[in-house]
Design an enzyme around this catalytic site. Structure first.
Site, mmCIF file in Angstrom:
data_model
loop_
_atom_site.group_PDB
_atom_site.id
_atom_site.type_symbol
_atom_site.label_atom_id
_atom_site.label_comp_id
_atom_site.label_asym_id
_atom_site.label_seq_id
_atom_site.Cartn_x
_atom_site.Cartn_y
_atom_site.Cartn_z
ATOM 1 N N GLU A 119 -47.792 9.307 22.600
ATOM 2 C CA GLU A 119 -48.439 10.619 22.765
ATOM 3 C C GLU A 119 -49.351 10.630 23.984
ATOM 4 O O GLU A 119 -50.186 11.523 24.124
ATOM 5 C CB GLU A 119 -49.272 10.992 21.510
ATOM 6 C CG GLU A 119 -48.520 11.007 20.198
ATOM 7 C CD GLU A 119 -47.556 12.187 20.052
ATOM 8 O OE1 GLU A 119 -47.416 12.979 21.002
ATOM 9 O OE2 GLU A 119 -46.940 12.288 18.971
ATOM 10 N N HIS A 142 -55.823 11.364 17.463
ATOM 11 C CA HIS A 142 -54.694 12.016 16.788
ATOM 12 C C HIS A 142 -54.404 11.212 15.527
ATOM 13 O O HIS A 142 -54.333 9.978 15.564
ATOM 14 C CB HIS A 142 -53.450 12.044 17.681
ATOM 15 C CG HIS A 142 -52.186 12.234 16.890
ATOM 16 N ND1 HIS A 142 -51.997 13.323 16.055
ATOM 17 C CD2 HIS A 142 -51.065 11.469 16.754
ATOM 18 C CE1 HIS A 142 -50.825 13.214 15.463
ATOM 19 N NE2 HIS A 142 -50.234 12.095 15.861
ATOM 20 N N HIS A 144 -52.805 11.590 11.044
ATOM 21 C CA HIS A 144 -51.914 12.291 10.118
ATOM 22 C C HIS A 144 -52.661 12.623 8.820
ATOM 23 O O HIS A 144 -52.414 12.000 7.783
ATOM 24 C CB HIS A 144 -50.675 11.424 9.834
ATOM 25 C CG HIS A 144 -49.838 11.126 11.043
ATOM 26 N ND1 HIS A 144 -48.886 10.129 11.090
ATOM 27 C CD2 HIS A 144 -49.808 11.706 12.269
ATOM 28 C CE1 HIS A 144 -48.300 10.124 12.284
ATOM 29 N NE2 HIS A 144 -48.859 11.059 13.023
ATOM 30 N N HIS A 215 -46.846 17.677 11.206
ATOM 31 C CA HIS A 215 -46.985 16.378 11.858
ATOM 32 C C HIS A 215 -48.391 15.793 11.722
ATOM 33 O O HIS A 215 -48.546 14.687 11.221
ATOM 34 C CB HIS A 215 -46.579 16.503 13.336
ATOM 35 C CG HIS A 215 -46.784 15.258 14.132
ATOM 36 N ND1 HIS A 215 -46.317 15.085 15.407
ATOM 37 C CD2 HIS A 215 -47.436 14.098 13.854
ATOM 38 C CE1 HIS A 215 -46.643 13.894 15.873
ATOM 39 N NE2 HIS A 215 -47.326 13.274 14.939
#
Ligand code: 13P
Ligand code: ZN
Length: 266
Positions: A119, A142, A144, A215
């Protein structure tokens, strides 16, 4: 392998990154290699040796031109955030070369075929945009988060970005107060893609958290702890929202007046 000496500021960043990696794992937001973290290291240039040609180089990249010469701490692709106990194996510091055509690994990445997160283009573009707009958010997380992802699957609530923020804000005064710019929903794009990067840049310009549909979530902060906090607070709203739905009722939510009262004292 050649490596730079880390100064205290960078060591503190790494310590905080390890702390956040631990939180993500505890919350079950970091399955296997799920999630990634980066920090823009603005003031590293004066620490670099005169020539960095001896450091490992990865070329054939096509980074945005304005990233030339910039340095970043970034976690590796395929790495477990729970393994940041040994950050020199699972993360690295890179400097993008003067043509933005590749990067040198200045520290860490001590394993064969180590590469920064898949990413990275999103992290890089968000960092560049924050820099351009004079924002001092240099850390990006980032991850989840289970309930935000679950809510992003909701066939009704994933259609309306405004409603998405509103529903989460209404769940708890803290969510309204500590994500004051809102929690945005970014439509599904392929992980690691430029399309996802571009939508994320736009989203984080005026929101505290961008939820990537089906996501995960991403946020920027002055420190990794602050970036984590934005996602944590947002996810708390999602937990409450989903618990109410699971108990069989639509949550009433705070009224507009109650939310406006909070907005007025921010
Ligand atoms: P990386 O292992 O490449 O960091 O990818 C993890 C992830 O969460 C992709 O979105
Ligand atoms: Zn992900």
């Amino acid at each position: 392998m050649k490596s730079i000496e880390l100064n205290n500021a960078i060591l503190t960043h790494i310590k905080k990154t390890k702390e956040v990696g631990h939180y993500l794992w505890e919350r079950q937001w970091a399955e296997r290699n799920g999630g990634n973290i980066s920090i823009f290291l603005e003031d590293i240039e004066d620490q670099l040796p005169k020539t960095i040609d001896d450091f490992r180089y990865v070329g054939n990249r096509n980074f945005p031109k304005e990233s030339a010469g910039l340095s970043f701490f970034v976690t590796g692709t395929g790495e477990r955030l729970r393994d940041l106990r040994e950050p020199e194996f699972s993360s690295c510091i890179i400097r993008i070369d003067d043509n933005a055509a590749g990067y040198h690994i200045l520290w860490g990445g001590q394993k064969d075929n180590f590469r920064p997160t898949s990413e990275f283009i999103t992290h890089l573009k968000v960092h560049l945009d924050m820099k351009k707009n004079g924002r001092d958010s240099k850390a990006i997380v980032h991850t989840h988060p289970i309930e935000l992802i679950a809510l992003s699957h909701h066939p009704e609530y994933n259609k309306n970005r405004y409603k998405f923020t509103e529903n989460l804000w209404k769940m708890l005064p803290e969510v309204r107060a500590f994500t004051p710019n809102g929690i945005d929903l970014v439509k599904y794009e392929l992980p690691g893609s430029e399309a996802l990067a571009d939508l994320t840049v736009k989203s984080l310009r005026d929101h505290d958290v961008a939820v990537w549909e089906k996501h995960g979530a991403i946020a920027a902060g002055k420190t990794v702890i602050e970036a984590f906090d934005y996602i944590d607070v947002a996810n708390k709203g999602a937990i409450i929202f989903l618990k109410c739905l699971a108990a069989g009722f639509e949550p009433e939510g705070m009224s507009k007046k109650q939310m406006d009262e909070i907005a007025a004292i921010l």
